[in-house]
Enzyme design. Structure first.
Site, PDB file in Angstrom:
ATOM      1  N   HIS A 127      -5.727  -1.605  -3.316  1.00 60.52           N
ATOM      2  CA  HIS A 127      -5.283  -2.975  -2.982  1.00 60.52           C
ATOM      3  C   HIS A 127      -4.788  -2.933  -1.526  1.00 60.52           C
ATOM      4  O   HIS A 127      -5.537  -2.570  -0.620  1.00 60.52           O
ATOM      5  CB  HIS A 127      -4.210  -3.385  -4.006  1.00 60.52           C
ATOM      6  CG  HIS A 127      -3.764  -4.815  -3.944  1.00 60.52           C
ATOM      7  ND1 HIS A 127      -4.496  -5.815  -3.357  1.00 60.52           N
ATOM      8  CD2 HIS A 127      -2.633  -5.427  -4.405  1.00 60.52           C
ATOM      9  CE1 HIS A 127      -3.842  -6.968  -3.464  1.00 60.52           C
ATOM     10  NE2 HIS A 127      -2.702  -6.756  -4.093  1.00 60.52           N
TER      11      HIS A 127
ATOM     12  N   HIS B 112     -15.073  -5.881  -2.902  1.00 57.51           N
ATOM     13  CA  HIS B 112     -13.974  -6.762  -3.279  1.00 57.51           C
ATOM     14  C   HIS B 112     -14.202  -7.255  -4.693  1.00 57.51           C
ATOM     15  O   HIS B 112     -15.330  -7.492  -5.101  1.00 57.51           O
ATOM     16  CB  HIS B 112     -13.879  -7.964  -2.316  1.00 57.51           C
ATOM     17  CG  HIS B 112     -12.557  -8.648  -2.401  1.00 57.51           C
ATOM     18  ND1 HIS B 112     -12.289  -9.612  -3.334  1.00 57.51           N
ATOM     19  CD2 HIS B 112     -11.422  -8.476  -1.679  1.00 57.51           C
ATOM     20  CE1 HIS B 112     -11.037 -10.007  -3.185  1.00 57.51           C
ATOM     21  NE2 HIS B 112     -10.485  -9.338  -2.192  1.00 57.51           N
TER      22      HIS B 112
ATOM     23  N   ASP C 194      -9.592  -5.476   4.986  1.00 58.85           N
ATOM     24  CA  ASP C 194      -8.902  -4.289   5.471  1.00 58.85           C
ATOM     25  C   ASP C 194      -9.763  -3.352   6.308  1.00 58.85           C
ATOM     26  O   ASP C 194      -9.271  -2.353   6.817  1.00 58.85           O
ATOM     27  CB  ASP C 194      -8.320  -3.509   4.278  1.00 58.85           C
ATOM     28  CG  ASP C 194      -7.123  -4.246   3.711  1.00 58.85           C
ATOM     29  OD1 ASP C 194      -6.374  -4.820   4.516  1.00 58.85           O
ATOM     30  OD2 ASP C 194      -6.960  -4.258   2.478  1.00 58.85           O
TER      31      ASP C 194
HETATM   32  N1  ACO Z   1     -17.487   2.376  -1.956  1.00 61.45           N
HETATM   33  C1  ACO Z   1     -18.465   2.873  -2.752  1.00 61.45           C
HETATM   34  N2  ACO Z   1     -18.789   2.353  -3.950  1.00 61.45           N
HETATM   35  C2  ACO Z   1     -18.084   1.318  -4.392  1.00 61.45           C
HETATM   36  C3  ACO Z   1     -17.049   0.724  -3.628  1.00 61.45           C
HETATM   37  C4  ACO Z   1     -16.764   1.294  -2.364  1.00 61.45           C
HETATM   38  N3  ACO Z   1     -15.810   0.800  -1.577  1.00 61.45           N
HETATM   39  N4  ACO Z   1     -16.517  -0.313  -4.302  1.00 61.45           N
HETATM   40  C5  ACO Z   1     -17.199  -0.387  -5.463  1.00 61.45           C
HETATM   41  N5  ACO Z   1     -18.144   0.588  -5.513  1.00 61.45           N
HETATM   42  C6  ACO Z   1     -19.143   0.811  -6.557  1.00 61.45           C
HETATM   43  C7  ACO Z   1     -18.527   1.415  -7.810  1.00 61.45           C
HETATM   44  O1  ACO Z   1     -18.585   2.833  -7.779  1.00 61.45           O
HETATM   45  C8  ACO Z   1     -19.415   0.822  -8.871  1.00 61.45           C
HETATM   46  O2  ACO Z   1     -20.655   1.514  -8.855  1.00 61.45           O
HETATM   47  P1  ACO Z   1     -21.432   1.794 -10.258  1.00 61.45           P
HETATM   48  O3  ACO Z   1     -21.796   0.431 -10.769  1.00 61.45           O
HETATM   49  O4  ACO Z   1     -22.581   2.634  -9.868  1.00 61.45           O
HETATM   50  O5  ACO Z   1     -20.437   2.461 -11.147  1.00 61.45           O
HETATM   51  C9  ACO Z   1     -19.714  -0.582  -8.368  1.00 61.45           C
HETATM   52  O6  ACO Z   1     -19.613  -0.475  -6.935  1.00 61.45           O
HETATM   53  C10 ACO Z   1     -18.731  -1.618  -8.865  1.00 61.45           C
HETATM   54  O7  ACO Z   1     -17.420  -1.106  -8.661  1.00 61.45           O
HETATM   55  P2  ACO Z   1     -16.138  -1.715  -9.352  1.00 61.45           P
HETATM   56  O8  ACO Z   1     -14.996  -0.773  -9.173  1.00 61.45           O
HETATM   57  O9  ACO Z   1     -16.456  -2.151 -10.743  1.00 61.45           O
HETATM   58  O10 ACO Z   1     -15.958  -3.016  -8.467  1.00 61.45           O
HETATM   59  P3  ACO Z   1     -14.708  -3.909  -8.450  1.00 61.45           P
HETATM   60  O11 ACO Z   1     -15.176  -5.236  -8.021  1.00 61.45           O
HETATM   61  O12 ACO Z   1     -13.967  -3.786  -9.712  1.00 61.45           O
HETATM   62  O13 ACO Z   1     -13.816  -3.220  -7.317  1.00 61.45           O
HETATM   63  C11 ACO Z   1     -12.565  -2.815  -5.387  1.00 61.45           C
HETATM   64  C12 ACO Z   1     -13.288  -3.866  -6.232  1.00 61.45           C
HETATM   65  C13 ACO Z   1     -11.446  -2.149  -6.208  1.00 61.45           C
HETATM   66  C14 ACO Z   1     -11.918  -3.511  -4.197  1.00 61.45           C
HETATM   67  C15 ACO Z   1     -13.588  -1.743  -4.929  1.00 61.45           C
HETATM   68  O14 ACO Z   1     -14.673  -2.352  -4.244  1.00 61.45           O
HETATM   69  C16 ACO Z   1     -12.948  -0.648  -4.072  1.00 61.45           C
HETATM   70  O15 ACO Z   1     -12.391   0.303  -4.613  1.00 61.45           O
HETATM   71  N6  ACO Z   1     -13.046  -0.767  -2.716  1.00 61.45           N
HETATM   72  C17 ACO Z   1     -12.455   0.209  -1.819  1.00 61.45           C
HETATM   73  C18 ACO Z   1     -10.951  -0.031  -1.699  1.00 61.45           C
HETATM   74  C19 ACO Z   1     -10.638  -1.262  -0.885  1.00 61.45           C
HETATM   75  O16 ACO Z   1     -11.144  -1.446   0.222  1.00 61.45           O
HETATM   76  N7  ACO Z   1      -9.724  -2.077  -1.430  1.00 61.45           N
HETATM   77  C20 ACO Z   1      -9.236  -3.283  -0.722  1.00 61.45           C
HETATM   78  C21 ACO Z   1      -9.691  -4.512  -1.397  1.00 61.45           C
HETATM   79  S1  ACO Z   1      -9.145  -5.932  -0.504  1.00 61.45           S
HETATM   80  C22 ACO Z   1      -7.524  -6.086  -0.976  1.00 61.45           C
HETATM   81  O17 ACO Z   1      -7.073  -5.678  -1.988  1.00 61.45           O
HETATM   82  C23 ACO Z   1      -6.651  -6.732  -0.025  1.00 61.45           C
END
Ligand code: ACO
Length: 391
Positions: free
Chosen positions: A267, A307, A363
């Site tokens: 987050h 996201h 971010d």
């Molecule tokens: N890098 C690589 N792969 C990713 C990323 C990423 N940043 N984000 C998601 N994925 C992949 C997952 O591994 C998953 O792959 P799979 O289907 O093969 O298993 C797929 O994409 C879906 O991932 P989820 O975790 O289900 O996606 P969700 O929408 O729940 O997650 C989140 C959103 C937590 C923000 C995620 O994209 C993440 O961890 N990003 C990196 C951290 C980040 O930048 N957070 C800031 C968000 S903005 C904020 O909070 C202000």
């Protein structure tokens, strides 16, 4: 049969149920009547991540994640970021409409009056180790405010709630700046109420020996970044505050839970992690190898990408990228911008990321900007917390 209903046939029993649909939702508790055997408690809906569950109806922030729209009280984020100050934005979110000139003056005066913290807060901060993470310090100090303002428990009184709201918005920059100075071993600089909200925060953070030369471009850029973070619907930290607040605890205790939620790397903590990731990559030559490691699952996630809601692009990321250009014109281009641009370029043309709808989020570039403003990496999420306070 009314059309705004949902008909469910339970194939376990052959029984049919009709559930009302209100505001595009069914009530999860209506599922409880769907039972296959006596005593099974009825059907549950399972949604641990709140992916398709609403917990409230909000008129504050509107997001359409598929097309990248974000609005505060109906105003597009692009317009708010361009035209409003941070305190105007806070007023808009809290009151539902932008303030008139007189309302703004009264609101700013209200906030100014509450920027000081009890001097015992400084003693309390002394208890933290010199290398305490400033988010840990902030979360402890915000929670501790509940002991300084026992009147905050009276949450049934709207005037009292308003007072705590002002206190939180007014005091968080002071506590954040104190957390910074504690980690540097510098004496605390108390609020100067002749300065603007942002000007005062920057002064409390960076003033040395009674001097600080503010840069108006950097201050406005910081203000815009805080505006971009001011609210974002039912996100993790907001949900944490709502959940804890539902026990009717005082707002300082509830908000400290929100600060804790924001601390997490998935987050608010992502801005810090983006910079750590870029540092680890070290050189633009290493970007393709790093991307491969993310795709294979060995390198962790590409921080600052993806996201929960935005599945096309994060409209805030576009504004942030433009801001980065303006800031770099003043302070020079960040040495690692090249790495960030290359990460973005490769990720946006790679099927792994595009097929999963992973785009830069708010971010991805903020860390590079904050670093250019001389904020240390572990302070980035504290800046996010100041911005998110009105939300
Ligand atoms: N890098 C690589 N792969 C990713 C990323 C990423 N940043 N984000 C998601 N994925 C992949 C997952 O591994 C998953 O792959 P799979 O289907 O093969 O298993 C797929 O994409 C879906 O991932 P989820 O975790 O289900 O996606 P969700 O929408 O729940 O997650 C989140 C959103 C937590 C923000 C995620 O994209 C993440 O961890 N990003 C990196 C951290 C980040 O930048 N957070 C800031 C968000 S903005 C904020 O909070 C202000």
């Amino acid at each position: 049969m009314p059309s705004d209903t949902l008909t469910i046939v339970d194939n376990r029993t052959g029984r049919e149920y009709s559930l009302p649909i209100v505001d595009g939702a069914i009530r999860a508790t209506d599922l409880a009547q769907i039972s296959a055997a006596e005593g099974d408690g009825g059907l549950l809906s399972y949604d641990p991540a709140f992916l398709n569950t609403s917990a409230c109806r909000s008129a504050i922030t509107y997001i359409d994640g598929d097309v990248g729209i974000l609005r505060y009280r109906g105003y597009p984020i692009e317009q708010v970021a361009e035209q409003a100050t941070f305190l105007e934005t806070a007023y808009l979110l809290l009151e539902g409409e932008l303030p008139t000139a007189a309302q703004l003056e009264a609101w700013e005066e209200d906030v100014r009056k509450h920027t000081y913290v009890h001097t015992n807060v400084t003693k309390f901060l002394e208890g933290f180790r010199y290398d305490a993470h400033p988010m840990g310090t902030l979360l402890g100090a915000v929670g501790a405010l509940s002991t300084f303002y026992p009147d905050a428990k009276d949450i049934a009184d709207p005037e009292n709630r308003k007072l705590q709201r002002v206190r939180l918005i007014a005091k968080i920059p002071t506590i954040a700046a104190f957390a910074f100075r504690h980690s540097r071993g510098l004496p605390y600089v108390f609020p100067r109420n002749d300065l603007s909200y942002i000007g005062n925060f920057v002064n409390m953070t960076f003033e040395i020996g009674g001097r600080h030369e503010p840069n108006p471009v950097l201050q406005r850029a910081l203000e815009i970044l805080l505006i971009l973070h001011a609210d974002h619907e039912q996100n993790c930290s907001t949900s944490a505050v709502r959940s804890v607040g539902s026990s009717h605890v005082d707002p300082f205790s509830a908000v400290s839970a929100g600060v804790a939620a924001l601390f997490g790397p998935l987050h608010g903590g992502a801005n810090e992690q983006v910079l750590r990731m870029i540092n680890e990559i070290g050189n633009v030559k290493n970007v393709p190898k790093f991307i491969e490691s993310v795709k294979s699952g060995e390198g962790g996630r590409l921080m600052g990408f993806g996201h929960r809601v935005y599945k096309s692009y994060d409209p805030r990321a576009k504004i942030v990228k433009k801001l980065a250009d303006e800031v770099f014109k003043v302070v020079g281009v960040d040495k690692d911008l090249e790495i960030a641009l290359e990460l973005e370029r490769i990720a946006l043309s790679d099927d792994y990321f595009t097929s999963r709808k992973l785009y830069p989020n708010v971010d991805f570039y903020t860390g590079l900007i904050y670093r250019s403003m001389a904020f240390p990496t572990d302070f980035f999420t504290v800046l996010f917390a100041i911005g998110r306070m009105p939300g």
